[in-house]
Design a protein around this motif. Sequence first.
Motif, PDB file in Angstrom:
ATOM      1  N   GLU A  93     -17.559  24.318   3.116  1.00  0.00           N
ATOM      2  CA  GLU A  93     -17.535  25.757   3.357  1.00  0.00           C
ATOM      3  C   GLU A  93     -17.341  26.518   2.048  1.00  0.00           C
ATOM      4  O   GLU A  93     -17.906  27.589   1.870  1.00  0.00           O
ATOM      5  N   ILE A  94     -16.558  25.923   1.116  1.00  0.00           N
ATOM      6  CA  ILE A  94     -16.375  26.580  -0.184  1.00  0.00           C
ATOM      7  C   ILE A  94     -17.729  26.759  -0.875  1.00  0.00           C
ATOM      8  O   ILE A  94     -18.033  27.812  -1.441  1.00  0.00           O
ATOM      9  N   LYS A 147     -19.171  30.358  -1.959  1.00  0.00           N
ATOM     10  CA  LYS A 147     -19.498  30.654  -3.359  1.00  0.00           C
ATOM     11  C   LYS A 147     -20.917  31.205  -3.453  1.00  0.00           C
ATOM     12  O   LYS A 147     -21.195  32.119  -4.229  1.00  0.00           O
ATOM     13  N   LYS A 148     -21.809  30.638  -2.650  1.00  0.00           N
ATOM     14  CA  LYS A 148     -23.205  31.064  -2.691  1.00  0.00           C
ATOM     15  C   LYS A 148     -23.352  32.520  -2.225  1.00  0.00           C
ATOM     16  O   LYS A 148     -24.047  33.313  -2.866  1.00  0.00           O
ATOM     17  N   LEU A 157     -24.043  38.225  -4.177  1.00  0.00           N
ATOM     18  CA  LEU A 157     -23.590  39.618  -4.234  1.00  0.00           C
ATOM     19  C   LEU A 157     -23.196  40.024  -5.660  1.00  0.00           C
ATOM     20  O   LEU A 157     -22.669  41.108  -5.878  1.00  0.00           O
ATOM     21  N   GLY A 158     -23.403  39.143  -6.620  1.00  0.00           N
ATOM     22  CA  GLY A 158     -23.151  39.473  -8.019  1.00  0.00           C
ATOM     23  C   GLY A 158     -21.753  39.144  -8.509  1.00  0.00           C
ATOM     24  O   GLY A 158     -21.344  39.601  -9.571  1.00  0.00           O
ATOM     25  N   PHE A 159     -20.986  38.343  -7.750  1.00  0.00           N
ATOM     26  CA  PHE A 159     -19.634  37.958  -8.183  1.00  0.00           C
ATOM     27  C   PHE A 159     -19.695  36.690  -9.038  1.00  0.00           C
ATOM     28  O   PHE A 159     -20.414  35.741  -8.690  1.00  0.00           O
ATOM     29  N   ILE A 164     -14.848  36.225  -7.995  1.00  0.00           N
ATOM     30  CA  ILE A 164     -13.935  35.682  -6.985  1.00  0.00           C
ATOM     31  C   ILE A 164     -13.211  34.492  -7.600  1.00  0.00           C
ATOM     32  O   ILE A 164     -13.729  33.828  -8.511  1.00  0.00           O
ATOM     33  N   VAL A 165     -11.984  34.270  -7.131  1.00  0.00           N
ATOM     34  CA  VAL A 165     -11.228  33.066  -7.495  1.00  0.00           C
ATOM     35  C   VAL A 165     -10.984  32.332  -6.182  1.00  0.00           C
ATOM     36  O   VAL A 165     -10.431  32.907  -5.244  1.00  0.00           O
ATOM     37  N   ILE A 166     -11.408  31.089  -6.108  1.00  0.00           N
ATOM     38  CA  ILE A 166     -11.279  30.369  -4.850  1.00  0.00           C
ATOM     39  C   ILE A 166     -10.545  29.058  -5.106  1.00  0.00           C
ATOM     40  O   ILE A 166     -10.883  28.322  -6.039  1.00  0.00           O
ATOM     41  N   GLY A 167      -9.469  28.823  -4.360  1.00  0.00           N
ATOM     42  CA  GLY A 167      -8.732  27.579  -4.594  1.00  0.00           C
ATOM     43  C   GLY A 167      -7.450  27.495  -3.788  1.00  0.00           C
ATOM     44  O   GLY A 167      -7.137  28.353  -2.969  1.00  0.00           O
TER      45      GLY A 167
END
Length: 334
Positions: free
Chosen positions: A107-108, A112-113, A118-120, A184-187
């Motif tokens: 899902e991550i 991310k995609k 969206l330009g992040f 975005i920061v994902i973790g």
Amino acid sequence: MKEQLDNILKEAQDSYYHIKNLKDLENFRIKFLGRNGLLASLSSKFKDFPLEVRKEIGQYFNFVKEEINNLYLSKKEFLITQKKIFFDLSHPGEKIEKGRIHLISKEILKIKKIFSNLGFNIEEGRELVSEKENFDLLNIPPNHPSRDLWDTFWINKKEYLLRTHTSAHQVEYLLKYKPPVKFIVIGKVYRHEATDQRHEMQFHQIEGVSVGLQSNLSELKSVFQIFFENYFNKKIEIVFRNSYFPFTEPSLEVDISCVICKGKGCSLCKKSGYLEIAGAGMIHPYVLQQAKININKYYGYAFGIGLERIIMLKFNIPDVRLFHSMDLRFINQF
Ligand code: PHE
């Protein structure tokens, strides 16, 4: 007679090494052990000997016969297993257990995609951060009561901690990129709290930050709308409610229309028709200043979404603890 038997045994031992296939093996059997083979033709001469000699020779004969038979059997077994391994295509193979990518990781990748479309920019940060990054830079000074919002795992007498939220990287990446910027920061994040169906000590967040000349709440609303509609693959309504975070002003709680009943009211949304899904707001000027951003020129919004929560809604997963339960019956479904 004994000498003849010795010669036959020796010959059998020599030819044993030249047996290459089942056909050679059959020839070996016929030559030494067959009805008209070398041993059989000797045994027909037994009757010429006196009884006592016959007994002695008979024993030796049996010994040689057994030796040759053992040679025959061992070669036979060798050739058959070799044939199985190399030639028997119908022989069932051993089952090989294959691993797979965990649902959260899958899902991550999807999330991310969507954000990168969206330009992040995509960032992950670190799980170990300083007190300054997690609190001070975000307008949460020491001893401020709002620190209690996050139950913290401290390390080394309060110098470092396991990040309680991905907001800990807002200032770091704003300094790195300079506005206008979206990332975005994902973790993983950690909170020292009791676990239940909806809470774990370790979970994931998606932090979104946008700073620019026109980064405002209406853009934030569109970003949410596009993200959630893409992620859940259905029409979603976004609702902002008042809230409080020290690092945003104004602060918002973000609800989406229930993914099951679409606003009508069901057991998932506790009859309200809406689901709490994220915290957000306009970035507090104090935080922008920590990132050396000109607050007369730039605005920014930020949001934090709980990753497990949205995966649970998408796949109808009843208990957050299942993700790390190592229960293969759960993991193998996805
Ligand atoms: N960091 C907040 C939390 O963990 C969520 C949040 C992120 C709120 C960004 C506002 C802006 O609860």
